[in-house]
Every structure is written in C-alpha cells, then in structure tokens.
Scaffold this active site. Structure first.
Site, PDB file in Angstrom:
ATOM      1  N   ALA A  24       0.877  -1.317  -0.080  1.00  0.00           N
ATOM      2  CA  ALA A  24      -0.123  -0.016   0.096  1.00  0.00           C
ATOM      3  C   ALA A  24       0.671   1.345  -0.009  1.00  0.00           C
ATOM      4  CB  ALA A  24      -1.097   0.026   0.971  1.00  0.00           C
ATOM      5  N   ARG A  46      -6.801  -6.722  10.840  1.00  0.00           N
ATOM      6  CA  ARG A  46      -7.232  -7.839  11.916  1.00  0.00           C
ATOM      7  C   ARG A  46      -6.469  -7.511  13.138  1.00  0.00           C
ATOM      8  NH1 ARG A  46      -4.919 -12.903   8.827  1.00  0.00           N
ATOM      9  NH2 ARG A  46      -3.322 -11.241   8.931  1.00  0.00           N
ATOM     10  N   TYR A  67     -12.381  -5.584   9.047  1.00  0.00           N
ATOM     11  CA  TYR A  67     -12.815  -4.884   7.778  1.00  0.00           C
ATOM     12  C   TYR A  67     -14.114  -4.597   7.484  1.00  0.00           C
ATOM     13  CZ  TYR A  67      -8.260  -7.466   6.794  1.00  0.00           C
ATOM     14  OH  TYR A  67      -7.121  -8.068   6.621  1.00  0.00           O
ATOM     15  N   HIS A  88      -9.535 -11.417  -2.280  1.00  0.00           N
ATOM     16  CA  HIS A  88      -9.966 -10.437  -3.041  1.00  0.00           C
ATOM     17  C   HIS A  88     -11.543 -10.571  -3.634  1.00  0.00           C
ATOM     18  CE1 HIS A  88      -5.547  -9.501  -4.968  1.00  0.00           C
ATOM     19  NE2 HIS A  88      -5.678  -9.518  -3.688  1.00  0.00           N
ATOM     20  N   LYS A 106      -4.232  -6.897  -8.219  1.00  0.00           N
ATOM     21  CA  LYS A 106      -4.306  -7.989  -9.223  1.00  0.00           C
ATOM     22  C   LYS A 106      -3.749  -9.357  -8.622  1.00  0.00           C
ATOM     23  CE  LYS A 106      -0.351  -8.547  -9.092  1.00  0.00           C
ATOM     24  NZ  LYS A 106       0.696  -9.096  -8.009  1.00  0.00           N
ATOM     25  N   ARG A 176       2.387 -15.479  -1.085  1.00  0.00           N
ATOM     26  CA  ARG A 176       2.532 -16.084  -2.292  1.00  0.00           C
ATOM     27  C   ARG A 176       2.707 -17.256  -2.527  1.00  0.00           C
ATOM     28  NH1 ARG A 176       3.919 -11.153  -1.350  1.00  0.00           N
ATOM     29  NH2 ARG A 176       3.670  -9.129  -2.975  1.00  0.00           N
ATOM     30  N   ASP A 188       0.971 -14.228  -9.344  1.00  0.00           N
ATOM     31  CA  ASP A 188       1.936 -13.145  -8.705  1.00  0.00           C
ATOM     32  C   ASP A 188       2.490 -12.538 -10.101  1.00  0.00           C
ATOM     33  OD1 ASP A 188       2.549 -11.776  -6.253  1.00  0.00           O
ATOM     34  OD2 ASP A 188       4.337 -12.066  -7.275  1.00  0.00           O
TER      35      ASP A 188
END
Ligand SMILES: NC(=O)C1=CN([C@@H]2O[C@H](COP(=O)(O)OP(=O)(O)OC[C@H]3O[C@@H](n4cnc5c(N)ncnc54)[C@H](OP(=O)(O)O)[C@@H]3O)[C@@H](O)[C@H]2O)C=CC1
Ligand SMILES: O=C1OC[C@@H](O)[C@H](O)[C@H]1O
Length: 403
Positions: A24, A46, A67, A88, A106, A176, A188
């Site tokens: 971010a 969280r 969230y 997502h 993505k 990942r 990824d």
C-alpha cells in the site's frame, strides 16, 4: 526529490485500506499525496495495534479494527484491496455492495469462476454503478502505451516475457506461496507477464501449448516458477518465464547455481515481428525484421529502455547470395505523455498514473483513455486457469463466499 504534496480539494475521494499491507505505501499512500482529490483516510486490520502503528507511520487518521467496520464507515467512498489473492473476491463484493468504489489488487480473483461472478455482479450494471478496477498499474504508464503504439498485434511472429525475483526476497511463508490464499508465481509475477502478451497481441491465446511449473518443495500445488507458451491467432507464439525464487545466473555456475539469482534481469518483453519485404520493384530483395525490447516495463519510472531493432538483408532479385546485412537500433524512453494536454509528470510512478485514471472514472472524466474493463479481467483469469490446467496443477480454490 520528494514529490510535492497537493492541497486537498473539498470533494476529494476518501480511501480506506484493507490490511496493513506491504504494497500500500507504494501503490496508494505515496501516490495519494500528490493527488489533490485523494485522501487515504482509514485503515482496517485484523490486528488493531499493528494498524495503529501503520496509521501513525503513514499519517492515516482513522483506524478500524475489522474489515466490516471499514465498510460501515460512511465517510469512506473508495477502498483499496491489497489482501491475499484468495480474499479479493469476498471483500470486493462486500465493498461494492456497501457502495464503495474498489481499486482491487491483481490478480482480481482466485480463478475465472470468481472473476465472472465479481465482474458480472448485477449492481455493476445499475445506473451510476461504483467503479471497479483490477490494479494492473504498469498499463497506465505512458511508456507501456508508447511501446504498444510501435507495432500491430497481427504483425507479431513471437513474443517472450521474463520476470525474476531472487530467492529469499519473499520468505517461504509469504502469502505468495500459500495455496489456500490463492498463491503461486503465475498468480503473482505471472499475471503481469501473461497480461503483457494479451496486450501486445491485442488478442486472446487460442491455446496453451506448454506449461512447466517448478513446484515448491513444501507444497506441490504451488508454482514457485512457471514457463508457458501460448499460441495466438495466426499461429504466432508468446512465451512467459516467471520465477519468484530465482537462483543462479551468476559467474562460476558450478559454484553459484543455488545462490539467489540477483542479476537474472529486469522484467523484459521482446516482440519480434514477421519479416517484411520492403524491396523496390527493380532493385535487390530487401527484407527487414523488426524487434522491440522493453526492459523494466514494471517500474519504468525508475529507469527503462525501449529498443527498436531492425535487421536488414539485401539479396539479388533471384539469387541466394547475400549482398549486405546490417542492423539499425534506436532507443526510446517515455516518462510522461507526449501529447499536449495529457496529465502527468516525469516522476509519476505507474501507481500514480493508475490512481489518476481511477479518480477520473469516479469523477466521470475522460482521462487518458487507458482502462482495464471487466471482460479483460475475466479473460485474464481464464488464461491463468488454462495455464494451471496445462501445467497439471489445481486451480486456485474458489471462495466460500461465491454468490
Ligand atoms: N500492484 C503491485 O505492484 C503489487 C501488488 N501486490 C498484490 O497485493 C496483494 C497483497 O500483497 P502484499 O502487500 O505483498 O501482502 P501483505 O502480506 O504484505 O499484506 C496482505 C495483508 O492482508 C491482510 N490479511 C488478511 N488475511 C490474511 C491472511 N490470512 N494471511 C495474511 N494476510 C492477511 C493482512 O493485513 P492485516 O493483518 O493488517 O489485516 C496483510 O497485511 C496481493 O494480492 C498481491 O498480489 C503485491 C505487491 C505488489
Ligand atoms: O509488482 C509486484 O512485484 C513483486 C510481486 O511479488 C508483487 O506481488 C507484484 O505485484
């Protein structure tokens, strides 16, 4: 140089972030500072103490400890979702239903079933729907768009893409490499590489010719590297080689083969066009083959190079004997739009260009015209799934929240 901080307009979009994520700060917190119409106003995590520390470090005023609380915050108009891939779908659907615009990392979802469900949500066809964008940031940079403008997809003979990240950059317990969170290198780095092929050909692959994963030692459903070749309409071929645990590529391979491959190269795409006969009617046969090589298409702001390479050969009209052969090379670098009136600065990152277009959509302005539509995002996941199937690996798991 530190990018300038823009005074915020009254009608600025107030973004909320899901999770105290690694990406971010680059993808939205930094870019928001120079955008007069974006404020990163809230973070939800969280873990409240983690979120508080993150909020303090990045100057984010509101902290939510779930969230759900972020979605219930009516002061927030848009959200950025950099959660593990497997989350997502669920949080994009919930955010859209809560009336938020969504900038979604993505790959948009874990697989094509989820992508079709998300992008075909009835509320997205309602009058004045919220904006939903899969964050393929590199596509928004003028260097990528200039690269695309140099050739036609139908003239391509072959295209190859490579992306490496040295072993150890991401630890083995990273999201990942976690199957239940929809990890894997194809999900990824691979999703970028595959998307560049679909972009340069301006077409979908007609088949996956081969897909060879290098499986993770800890979980044979996870590809820590993937090589795949696709056939495109007309028989041209496109290949990707992506590795999130790259080793070797160093001198003295007998000694260094298992060392992290620090120097295996920047993300690069090479497009070779079909040979073209450019002879005059009277003169010798003159054939040219053009190639376009874009080095560092992922982070072009830091440095990039687009090479245009032409190989010429001259033969007598009916003879085999070579008269002359030569190569011409030109290099292009593009850090901002070249046309008058288009917005951007040389220091803008791919993420900053992307944010500009996201805001333009929310504000119903025309912008640069670069966008990733729903069909495109669904197709992308269909090709990821097709690649996993060809590789003999299971598709990434579908969310239990699937509608
Ligand atoms: N566009 C780009 O350049 C990049 C995009 N990405 C994409 O962004 C997403 C996030 O990547 P990255 O920032 O590296 O990831 P991180 O692991 O740093 O962040 C993910 C966040 O998700 C939250 N989370 C919720 N559930 C889980 C769970 N079960 N396990 C782990 N984390 C969880 C955590 O936040 P909390 O605990 O605070 O709730 C965590 O901080 C991925 O989809 C990735 O593909 C990543 C890097 C670059
Ligand atoms: O841009 C990126 O670089 C590092 C990757 O692992 C990440 O997920 C990707 O989006």
């Amino acid at each position: 140089m530190s990018p300038p901080v823009a005074p915020k307009k009254e009608n600025a979009i107030r973004f909320g972030l899901f999770g105290a994520s690694w990406i971010a700060p680059n993808a939205i917190i930094g870019p928001s500072r120079s955008h007069p119409e974006v404020i990163v106003a809230a973070i939800a995590s969280r873990d409240k103490s983690k979120a508080q520390a993150y909020a303090k470090k990045h100057g984010i005023p509101i902290v939510h400890d779930s969230y759900e609380a972020l979605l219930a915050d009516s002061t927030i108009t848009a959200v950025y979702i950099p959660l593990p891939n497997g989350l997502h779908y669920e949080w994009a659907v919930k955010s859209l239903k809560a009336g938020k615009h969504v900038l979604l990392e993505k790959p948009s979802t874990s697989n094509a079933i989820e992508a079709a469900s998300l992008f075909n949500l009835p509320l997205l066809s309602s009058p004045d729907p919220p904006v939903l964008l899969e964050a393929f940031h590199y596509r928004f940079h003028p260097a990528w768009q200039t690269f695309l403008s140099l050739f036609d997809g139908s003239d391509i003979a072959s295209a190859t893409v490579s992306q490496y990240l040295f072993a150890g950059f991401f630890p083995l317990d990273d999201i990942r490499f976690n199957y239940s969170l929809a990890g894997g290198t194809l999900m990824d780095f691979g999703t970028y590489a595959l998307s560049t092929l679909r972009q340069v050909f301006r077409a979908e692959p007609v088949s996956v010719i081969s897909a060879e994963p290098r499986k993770a030692a800890a979980d044979d459903r996870i590809d820590e590297a993937m090589r795949a070749t696709y056939e495109f309409p007309g028989g041209a071929k496109g290949s990707i080689e992506v590795d999130l645990q790259a080793r070797g590529g160093l001198p003295l391979p007998w000694l260094t083969a298992y060392w992290p491959g620090y120097f295996k190269g920047l993300p690069t795409i090479t497009v070779k066009l079909k040979e073209q006969d450019i002879s005059d009617s009277e003169g010798p046969s003159h054939v040219v083959q053009r190639a376009f090589v874009f080095t560092n298409y992922m982070m072009p702001t830091h440095w990039h190079r687009i090479e245009i390479i032409e190989q010429h050969t001259l033969h007598p009209p009916r003879g085999e004997k070579l008269i002359k052969k030569w190569t011409e090379k030109k290099t292009v670098k593009v850090y901002r739009w070249l046309e008058e009136g288009q917005v951007g600065e040389e220091w803008w990152s791919t993420y900053r260009y992307q944010l500009e277009e996201f805001v333009n959509r929310v504000k119903k302005r025309e912008g640069s015209g670069v966008w990733i539509d729903s069909k495109d995002s669904i197709k992308q996941l269909e090709m990821i799934d097709a690649t996993y199937l060809k590789a003999g690996l299971p598709l990434r798991p579908t969310s239990t929240a699937l509608e």
